[in-house]
Design an enzyme around this catalytic site. Structure first.
Site, PDB file in Angstrom:
ATOM      1  N   LEU A  13       0.851  -1.196   0.000  1.00  0.00           N
ATOM      2  CA  LEU A  13       0.000   0.000   0.000  1.00  0.00           C
ATOM      3  C   LEU A  13       0.882   1.239   0.000  1.00  0.00           C
ATOM      4  O   LEU A  13       1.963   1.244   0.583  1.00  0.00           O
ATOM      5  CB  LEU A  13      -0.879   0.029   1.250  1.00  0.00           C
ATOM      6  CG  LEU A  13      -2.016  -0.968   1.331  1.00  0.00           C
ATOM      7  CD1 LEU A  13      -2.620  -0.977   2.730  1.00  0.00           C
ATOM      8  CD2 LEU A  13      -3.104  -0.635   0.303  1.00  0.00           C
ATOM      9  N   GLU A  47     -10.756   1.039   7.051  1.00  0.00           N
ATOM     10  CA  GLU A  47     -10.625  -0.130   7.938  1.00  0.00           C
ATOM     11  C   GLU A  47      -9.343  -0.023   8.741  1.00  0.00           C
ATOM     12  O   GLU A  47      -8.413   0.663   8.327  1.00  0.00           O
ATOM     13  CB  GLU A  47     -10.484  -1.420   7.110  1.00  0.00           C
ATOM     14  CG  GLU A  47     -11.530  -1.629   6.110  1.00  0.00           C
ATOM     15  CD  GLU A  47     -11.162  -2.738   5.136  1.00  0.00           C
ATOM     16  OE1 GLU A  47      -9.990  -3.181   5.106  1.00  0.00           O
ATOM     17  OE2 GLU A  47     -12.072  -3.161   4.410  1.00  0.00           O
ATOM     18  N   LYS A  71      -5.699  -0.885   9.840  1.00  0.00           N
ATOM     19  CA  LYS A  71      -4.548  -1.508   9.193  1.00  0.00           C
ATOM     20  C   LYS A  71      -3.899  -2.393  10.251  1.00  0.00           C
ATOM     21  O   LYS A  71      -3.190  -1.907  11.136  1.00  0.00           O
ATOM     22  CB  LYS A  71      -3.576  -0.441   8.692  1.00  0.00           C
ATOM     23  CG  LYS A  71      -2.378  -1.024   7.960  1.00  0.00           C
ATOM     24  CD  LYS A  71      -1.699   0.060   7.155  1.00  0.00           C
ATOM     25  CE  LYS A  71      -0.357  -0.294   6.576  1.00  0.00           C
ATOM     26  NZ  LYS A  71       0.155  -1.611   6.716  1.00  0.00           N
ATOM     27  N   ASP A  96      -1.632  -4.911  12.240  1.00  0.00           N
ATOM     28  CA  ASP A  96      -0.188  -5.055  12.233  1.00  0.00           C
ATOM     29  C   ASP A  96       0.188  -6.454  12.712  1.00  0.00           C
ATOM     30  O   ASP A  96       0.509  -6.668  13.872  1.00  0.00           O
ATOM     31  CB  ASP A  96       0.421  -3.984  13.151  1.00  0.00           C
ATOM     32  CG  ASP A  96       1.903  -3.820  12.914  1.00  0.00           C
ATOM     33  OD1 ASP A  96       2.408  -4.374  11.916  1.00  0.00           O
ATOM     34  OD2 ASP A  96       2.553  -3.158  13.728  1.00  0.00           O
ATOM     35  N   GLU A 142      -5.067 -10.812   7.857  1.00  0.00           N
ATOM     36  CA  GLU A 142      -3.926 -10.646   8.745  1.00  0.00           C
ATOM     37  C   GLU A 142      -4.118 -11.544   9.959  1.00  0.00           C
ATOM     38  O   GLU A 142      -5.217 -11.578  10.527  1.00  0.00           O
ATOM     39  CB  GLU A 142      -3.894  -9.163   9.170  1.00  0.00           C
ATOM     40  CG  GLU A 142      -2.570  -8.660   9.567  1.00  0.00           C
ATOM     41  CD  GLU A 142      -1.731  -8.115   8.397  1.00  0.00           C
ATOM     42  OE1 GLU A 142      -2.152  -8.228   7.227  1.00  0.00           O
ATOM     43  OE2 GLU A 142      -0.638  -7.611   8.676  1.00  0.00           O
ATOM     44  N   TYR A 172      -9.837  -9.086   5.164  1.00  0.00           N
ATOM     45  CA  TYR A 172     -10.241  -7.747   4.743  1.00  0.00           C
ATOM     46  C   TYR A 172     -10.271  -7.551   3.232  1.00  0.00           C
ATOM     47  O   TYR A 172     -10.459  -6.451   2.752  1.00  0.00           O
ATOM     48  CB  TYR A 172      -9.350  -6.684   5.384  1.00  0.00           C
ATOM     49  CG  TYR A 172      -7.857  -6.961   5.265  1.00  0.00           C
ATOM     50  CD1 TYR A 172      -7.231  -6.949   4.021  1.00  0.00           C
ATOM     51  CD2 TYR A 172      -7.097  -7.245   6.394  1.00  0.00           C
ATOM     52  CE1 TYR A 172      -5.892  -7.210   3.912  1.00  0.00           C
ATOM     53  CE2 TYR A 172      -5.740  -7.500   6.289  1.00  0.00           C
ATOM     54  CZ  TYR A 172      -5.141  -7.485   5.040  1.00  0.00           C
ATOM     55  OH  TYR A 172      -3.810  -7.748   4.923  1.00  0.00           O
ATOM     56  N   LYS A 230      -1.039   6.277   8.020  1.00  0.00           N
ATOM     57  CA  LYS A 230      -0.187   5.774   9.113  1.00  0.00           C
ATOM     58  C   LYS A 230      -0.358   6.626  10.369  1.00  0.00           C
ATOM     59  O   LYS A 230      -0.312   7.862  10.280  1.00  0.00           O
ATOM     60  CB  LYS A 230       1.282   5.807   8.682  1.00  0.00           C
ATOM     61  CG  LYS A 230       1.571   4.934   7.477  1.00  0.00           C
ATOM     62  CD  LYS A 230       1.681   3.494   7.871  1.00  0.00           C
ATOM     63  CE  LYS A 230       3.122   3.096   7.788  1.00  0.00           C
ATOM     64  NZ  LYS A 230       3.378   1.698   8.001  1.00  0.00           N
ATOM     65  N   CYS A 288      26.530  -9.870  42.422  1.00  0.00           N
ATOM     66  CA  CYS A 288      25.273  -9.165  42.644  1.00  0.00           C
ATOM     67  C   CYS A 288      25.557  -7.692  42.922  1.00  0.00           C
ATOM     68  O   CYS A 288      26.375  -7.374  43.792  1.00  0.00           O
ATOM     69  CB  CYS A 288      24.521  -9.786  43.811  1.00  0.00           C
ATOM     70  SG  CYS A 288      23.082  -8.829  44.290  1.00  0.00           S
ATOM     71  N   CYS A 323      24.397  -7.210  46.883  1.00  0.00           N
ATOM     72  CA  CYS A 323      25.040  -7.897  48.018  1.00  0.00           C
ATOM     73  C   CYS A 323      26.401  -8.481  47.666  1.00  0.00           C
ATOM     74  O   CYS A 323      27.068  -9.060  48.523  1.00  0.00           O
ATOM     75  CB  CYS A 323      24.132  -8.990  48.556  1.00  0.00           C
ATOM     76  SG  CYS A 323      24.092 -10.457  47.500  1.00  0.00           S
ATOM     77  N   CYS A 368      21.177 -14.003  41.565  1.00  0.00           N
ATOM     78  CA  CYS A 368      21.859 -13.871  42.838  1.00  0.00           C
ATOM     79  C   CYS A 368      21.211 -14.916  43.737  1.00  0.00           C
ATOM     80  O   CYS A 368      19.999 -14.908  43.913  1.00  0.00           O
ATOM     81  CB  CYS A 368      21.634 -12.467  43.393  1.00  0.00           C
ATOM     82  SG  CYS A 368      21.991 -12.348  45.154  1.00  0.00           S
ATOM     83  N   CYS A 391      19.979 -11.321  50.376  1.00  0.00           N
ATOM     84  CA  CYS A 391      20.329 -10.117  49.614  1.00  0.00           C
ATOM     85  C   CYS A 391      19.251  -9.055  49.831  1.00  0.00           C
ATOM     86  O   CYS A 391      18.062  -9.323  49.689  1.00  0.00           O
ATOM     87  CB  CYS A 391      20.438 -10.490  48.138  1.00  0.00           C
ATOM     88  SG  CYS A 391      20.530  -9.076  47.048  1.00  0.00           S
TER      89      CYS A 391
HETATM   90  S1  IVH Z   1      -5.676  -4.158   1.635  1.00  0.00           S
HETATM   91  C1  IVH Z   1      -4.328  -4.659  -2.680  1.00  0.00           C
HETATM   92  N1  IVH Z   1      -6.524  -3.861   4.084  1.00  0.00           N
HETATM   93  O1  IVH Z   1      -0.830  -3.780   5.083  1.00  0.00           O
HETATM   94  C2  IVH Z   1      -4.476  -4.065  -1.315  1.00  0.00           C
HETATM   95  N2  IVH Z   1      -4.228  -4.382   3.747  1.00  0.00           N
HETATM   96  O2  IVH Z   1       1.423  -2.120   4.247  1.00  0.00           O
HETATM   97  C3  IVH Z   1      -4.128  -5.024  -0.313  1.00  0.00           C
HETATM   98  N3  IVH Z   1      -2.925  -4.654   5.813  1.00  0.00           N
HETATM   99  O3  IVH Z   1       0.139  -5.716   2.314  1.00  0.00           O
HETATM  100  C4  IVH Z   1      -4.084  -4.527   1.035  1.00  0.00           C
HETATM  101  N4  IVH Z   1      -4.596  -4.257   7.197  1.00  0.00           N
HETATM  102  O4  IVH Z   1      -0.657  -6.884   4.466  1.00  0.00           O
HETATM  103  C5  IVH Z   1      -5.465  -4.112   3.301  1.00  0.00           C
HETATM  104  N5  IVH Z   1      -7.433  -3.600   6.208  1.00  0.00           N
HETATM  105  C6  IVH Z   1      -6.373  -3.866   5.423  1.00  0.00           C
HETATM  106  C7  IVH Z   1      -5.090  -4.155   5.941  1.00  0.00           C
HETATM  107  C8  IVH Z   1      -4.027  -4.403   5.069  1.00  0.00           C
HETATM  108  C9  IVH Z   1      -3.314  -4.568   7.097  1.00  0.00           C
HETATM  109  C10 IVH Z   1      -1.541  -4.960   5.381  1.00  0.00           C
HETATM  110  C11 IVH Z   1      -1.437  -5.784   4.121  1.00  0.00           C
HETATM  111  C12 IVH Z   1      -0.664  -4.947   3.135  1.00  0.00           C
HETATM  112  C13 IVH Z   1       0.107  -4.090   4.063  1.00  0.00           C
HETATM  113  C14 IVH Z   1       0.624  -2.850   3.376  1.00  0.00           C
END
Ligand code: IVH
Length: 721
Positions: A108, A141, A143, A145, A202, A254, A359, A453, A456, A471, A476
């Site tokens: 993305l 939505e 993102k 991690d 994910e 997603y 981000k 330690c 002590c 220790c 101690c």
């Molecule tokens: S859509 C073609 N939706 O973020 C578009 N990606 O940094 C595909 N990710 O490769 C991505 N949450 O692994 C989409 N709600 C979400 C997401 C998401 C996490 C990840 C995904 C992507 C990466 C890009």
């Protein structure tokens, strides 16, 4: 998703399967019974794992699961790969095979502020040939991690799962993904004319589960995970699916990447919008961004916005809210909702032009490592603590960060004077991601791990199978203090008003030398201390007097014997009449207790062979601390096998079948704890006649199960039979 009617009938069926007399059940053939059990189990897995809203107790779910296991063991010909019992296969995923994705998994593009988002909106309009002032609808939505996954369903069955890999080719991880209860093993895509489909999503670990995993690893002296993402991606690649199953991974789906009918024709055009495709996934029982994120969620996780202004507002709201979300997010994803417009936008080789990541503000910062301090824990474990030049990070100033153990420092080559990258992810404690050797000027110094330690001076030792130096001097000073603080803590003796700072203060005054001294505090002297006074001295005294009467399982736990947790303390307490009986136990005897392994056995054995410890306990007994197992304690013992174990319960209104006292007694016997009021910690409210405000409050909370008296009796009947 299950319709209301389906849910009702599956719930009824569950009850029948759980509570009807055996004879009725044999009316069904084993094949029918097995199918019924699978249907209800799939439903309850969905309620529990996808909806976060179970309608059965864990105990009842386990009962149903066991019924299915028993039947399948008796009739192995009935086992099918999609059965809820078949999630953990025995095949190892060692040397994962590589598989090609059906369509490339792109990345993305990123945005960081409102301006970036407006620029994105403008470029989308241009690509679609739309007027500057027109409105484009976007889906926004989380993102997530974690570890990106792609799932393939063919003829309604999960046939393949893979990691993202390089976007074209990933590792095959089907056996591990099958262990995730958020991933349906079968899903009725055929109802929509789809024969083969690839879904993107994910795999994640909830933040609180992640903390627990790390804590357990730390206690075992294993390497801790830097963050939930590392734990998740590592979990996906576990060689043994049984281990993957233990990581508590969940999958959010997603994106529908690819869908064809039985003739191999693309059927993506049957959907008009992205949110329609996500609703389809939701209706097929997948966990999607539409799922509720947790009980305390104020914002929906996903929103279809009418224009970019709404997108910006929603992203900003989430930036504020992210820490409260139970999962780690690194931003939001903004997607053009119309699939027709998506097609018009097209792709670069790197990312779709119809989507962008927003981000969240960085929670990483670089700062200088000034020094390393070595702290001594209650069992003598030495923890290196980084002393950093204070740096603001996601709302707090960070200056002390644990570095876990020697291996952590060595593997990251961290030196005093280094610039280090620090990250604070959500509620997760800050940690050092890495050092930045390219910024060194030659004055940096290696971290010298102490041989003695720091408090002590006794020589440190490192047991062969552990990562941590210790220790071993129980006298101690640092250990004595840490043990006192633990002794009075909530899970141990639970002495209110005697926390860390008070204990430290009393220690410095020379009042405390061992935990026994906590039971001979001079309250008159306390009353005269600055910041205390007669009232707090009296409260302290009352709390200490109360703690003296604690059941011995609390006392055992409070002694800081390495690895002796609450559960083992309870098992041990049940075996003795008096704590000092353990003086006469040999090593073998400990190991006859279920769940007590050789390491714990040795630790407890050593503890009770040490004359200092015996003297300590004898002194405590003389000072009035209870060392005897009383009949009352035995009775009050929580029934961990009961159907209400782990639940808190409260009765309200007039009960007709029994008195309030009797109801509470029976609930306690079934393992429940009796709550004092309605709060978010309450699990069950049993409602009698003329119930009033408590019922209303519980309904408003929405997290409390509400039962009538008959339901209560039904639920506890299994344990009373
Ligand atoms: S859509 C073609 N939706 O973020 C578009 N990606 O940094 C595909 N990710 O490769 C991505 N949450 O692994 C989409 N709600 C979400 C997401 C998401 C996490 C990840 C995904 C992507 C990466 C890009």
């Amino acid at each position: 998703m299950f319709s209301k009617d389906e849910q009702r009938s599956l719930f009824e069926l569950s009850k029948q399967l759980l509570y009807s007399p055996q004879a009725d059940l044999f009316a069904e053939s084993p094949a029918e019974r097995v199918e019924d059990l699978r249907r209800v189990l799939r439903y309850h897995e969905w309620r529990y794992y996808v909806q976060n809203d179970p309608v059965l107790s864990d105990f009842e779910y386990d009962q149903l699961y066991k019924q299915l296991e028993t039947l399948e063991a008796a009739h192995p010909q009935l086992i099918v790969p999609d059965s809820p019992t078949q999630r953990v296969g025995k095949d190892l995923t060692e040397n994962a095979a590589q598989v090609s994705h059906l369509t490339p998994m792109l990345s993305l593009d990123n945005s960081y502020n409102a301006e970036d988002l407006s620029d994105f909106d403008e470029s989308v309009k241009k690509l679609c040939g739309l007027d500057k002032d027109s409105d484009i609808a976007y889906c926004v939505e989380p993102k997530y991690d974690g570890g990106t996954i792609a799932l393939v369903y063919e003829n309604d069955r999960l046939t393949r799962a893979a990691t993202r890999g390089n976007g074209y080719v990933g590792d095959e991880i089907t056996a591990n993904i099958r262990t995730l209860r958020t991933v349906p093993l079968q899903a009725a895509f055929s109802q929509k004319g789809i024969a083969k489909v690839e879904l993107r999503g994910e795999a994640l670990i909830r933040k609180d589960i992640f903390e627990k995993i790390n804590k357990a690893r730390q206690e075992l002296g294993e390497q801790v995970f830097a963050n939930p993402r590392n734990a998740a991606t590592g979990g996906l690649r576990m060689k043994d699916p049984r281990e993957a199953a233990e990581r508590g991974l969940e999958a959010f789906l997603y994106q529908l990447g690819y869908a064809v009918d039985a003739d191999g024709n693309d059927v993506m055009s049957r959907f008009q919008t992205h949110d329609e495709s996500i609703h389809l996934l939701e209706s097929l029982s997948f966990k999607t961004p539409l799922a509720k994120g947790g009980t305390q969620q104020h914002l929906p996780a996903t929103k279809t916005c009418r224009n970019i202004a709404e997108v910006i507002q929603f992203c900003n709201d989430w930036q504020e809210y992210r820490d409260e979300y139970p999962y780690e997010l690194d931003g939001m994803v903004v997607k053009v909702n119309s699939l027709e417009l998506q097609e018009k936008c097209g792709y670069t080789s790197h990312h779709p032009r119809w989507a962008i990541a927003f981000k969240f503000k960085a929670r990483q910062a670089t700062t200088r490592l000034r020094d390393v301090e070595f702290q001594v824990g209650k069992t003598g474990a030495i923890t290196p603590v980084a002393k950093l030049e204070p740096v603001p990070l996601a709302g707090v100033t960070v200056s002390n960060v644990s570095m876990h153990n020697e291996e952590f420092i060595r593997s990251k080559d961290i030196r005093i004077g280094d610039q280090v990258l620090v990250e604070r992810a959500g509620d997760v404690i800050p940690y050092i991601v890495k050092s930045l050797p390219e910024l060194r000027n030659g004055t940096e110094q290696e971290v010298v791990y102490p041989k003695h330690c720091p408090v002590c001076q006794s020589e440190l030792v490192k047991p062969e199978d552990e990562a941590i130096w210790r220790c071993e001097n129980a006298e101690c000073e640092a250990q004595v203090l840490a043990r006192m603080v633990f002794h009075t803590s909530k899970h141990a003796m639970d002495v209110e008003g005697l926390g860390e700072s008070t204990i430290e203060k009393f220690y410095k005054l020379g009042w405390l030398h061992s935990i026994a001294d906590l039971y001979r505090i001079d309250y008159e002297a306390v009353a005269k201390l600055e910041g205390f006074g007669p009232k707090s001295a009296a409260n302290m005294r009352a709390a200490v007097e109360k703690a003296k009467k604690n059941p011995i399982q609390r006392l055992l736990h409070s002694l800081s014997v390495h690895h002796l947790g609450q559960k083992a303390s309870k098992l041990l307490a049940a075996e003795v009449e008096h704590v000092l009986d353990l003086r006469n136990w040999d090593l073998e005897k400990y190991q006859t207790i279920k769940d007590v392994g050789p390491v714990l056995a040795r630790n407890v054995f050593n503890f009770f062979q040490n004359p200092h410890n015996i003297e300590l306990l004898e002194t405590m007994e003389r000072l009035g601390v209870n060392l005897r197992q009383t009949d009352e304690d035995k009775k009050a013992d929580v029934n961990t096998d009961g159907p209400l174990y782990g639940k808190s319960i409260l009765f309200t209104g007039t009960l007709t079948q029994m008195t309030r006292e009797e109801a509470e007694k029976r609930a306690a016997a079934a393992g429940a704890s009796i709550a004092s009021g309605v709060s978010k910690h309450l699990s069950i409210l049993v409602v009698g006649e003329k119930a009033g405000s408590k019922l209303k409050k519980a309904q408003d909370l929405g997290t409390v199960e509400i039962w009538n008296e008959m339901e209560f009796l039904e639920r506890i009947s299994s344990s009373e039979a």
